[in-house]
Write an enzyme that holds these catalytic residues in place. Structure first.
Site, PDB file in Angstrom:
ATOM      1  N   HIS A 151     -57.751 -42.630 -89.585  1.00 24.30           N
ATOM      2  CA  HIS A 151     -56.722 -42.129 -88.667  1.00 24.30           C
ATOM      3  C   HIS A 151     -57.301 -41.605 -87.355  1.00 24.30           C
ATOM      4  CE1 HIS A 151     -54.135 -41.449 -92.509  1.00 24.30           C
ATOM      5  NE2 HIS A 151     -54.048 -42.681 -92.061  1.00 24.30           N
ATOM      6  N   CYS A 157     -54.140 -39.281 -67.130  1.00 30.00           N
ATOM      7  CA  CYS A 157     -55.462 -39.893 -67.268  1.00 30.00           C
ATOM      8  C   CYS A 157     -56.203 -39.809 -65.937  1.00 30.00           C
ATOM      9  CB  CYS A 157     -55.305 -41.346 -67.709  1.00 30.00           C
ATOM     10  SG  CYS A 157     -56.826 -42.312 -67.689  1.00 30.00           S
ATOM     11  N   GLY A 215     -59.222 -35.402-102.788  1.00 34.83           N
ATOM     12  CA  GLY A 215     -58.354 -34.522-102.005  1.00 34.83           C
ATOM     13  C   GLY A 215     -57.261 -35.221-101.233  1.00 34.83           C
TER      14      GLY A 215
END
Length: 293
Positions: free
Chosen positions: A138, A197, A238
């Site tokens: 991720h 940006c 986990g």
């Protein structure tokens, strides 16, 4: 494949019919001792570093709704809310230190038992503990990407720009969430200035992480599948495996006939596929596991 923004998962009868997880690590030690194990970790491994998980007994989903990709790209107010809260939360993530669980995974890898480490976490704590070539499924909060260019840059650089753009911004991170978000009153959020940006001058900046509802990059997914195909077993640490982005790898390993081992506090979506399940805190369990090998 687009990961669905599944925020909650209710165990079905196939999970509830299973015996509870044990505290016996011996079967896991026997499999890990043979080597070629791919590890998949979730938010539960970072709770002992002060970062709560999403779905445990004190999971943040009980009081917090994570930012979704759709909400982030849909409006400036959504991005303002995210960056104001994340601006405080990231500082806590950046200060977090690896715990015994992270160090144990790095030790297992250094001793040659693992063929790869995949994490669903975005905190970088596996690398800080010494793990190598970690696949960050991720992404990582320490990077920022422009949705226009798309240039990537360091989160530290953005933090300096946000501080300069918000010299009077005040807020306290009373609770950090796994996505680096914190809770802030709307009155404080509305005072926060978001910056564009630097490379293109106008682009929307986003943390280089996969939000709920966003695609995990296909090359990253394929790399994970290759790791599993080359592995002899899979060890899940986990993770409730609620979201498909991690759960699909458990199904893939089980379908290939590879033993799936799970250490987690509480039930998981992958329990019906597991050859052995242990219900223990990760730091304790992984320290004991390394001692048994």
């Amino acid at each position: 494949m687009r990961s669905r923004p599944t925020l909650q998962w209710v165990p079905g009868p196939e999970v509830m019919a299973l015996e509870p997880g044990t505290t016996d690590l011996a079967p896991i030690a026997d499999v890990v001792a043979d080597g070629d194990v791919v590890v998949l970790t979730g938010a539960g491994i970072s709770t002992e570093s002060g970062i709560p998980d999403y779905r445990g007994e004190t999971g943040s989903l009980r009081t917090h709704t994570p930012m979704t990709y759709g909400d982030f790209v849909a409006s400036e107010s959504g991005r303002q809310r995210y960056w104001a809260r994340s601006h405080l939360g990231w500082r806590t993530i950046a200060r977090a230190l690896p715990n015994e669980g992270h160090r144990a995974v790095a030790a297992l890898q250094a001793r040659g038992y693992l063929n790869g480490v995949v994490t669903q976490n975005v905190d970088g704590l596996h690398q800080a503990a010494g793990a190598r070539d970690v696949i960050e499924l991720h992404g990582n909060l320490d990077r920022v990407i422009c949705l226009n260019c798309p240039t990537t840059s360091a989160r530290e650089a953005l933090d300096r720009r946000l501080r300069a753009a918000n010299p009077d911004f005040e807020g306290e991170a009373t609770r950090i969430n796994p996505d680096g978000d914190v809770d802030l009153p709307d009155s404080i959020v509305r005072t926060f200035n978001v910056v564009p940006c630097e490379a293109c001058g106008t682009g929307v900046l986003k943390p280089d992480v996969v939000f709920f509802g966003e695609n995990v990059p296909k090359p990253r997914v394929e790399r994970c599948y290759r790791l599993i195909d080359d592995a002899a077993a899979m060890l899940v640490l986990g993770s409730s495996l609620t979201v498909m982005s991690g759960f699909r790898f458990v199904r893939h390993a089980a379908k290939a006939g590879k033993p799936v081992l799970i250490i987690n506090q509480g039930v998981t979506r992958g329990d019906p596929y597991a050859a052995h399940r242990v219900n223990l805190p990760l730091g304790q369990a992984l320290t004991e596991l390394t001692q048994q090998l």
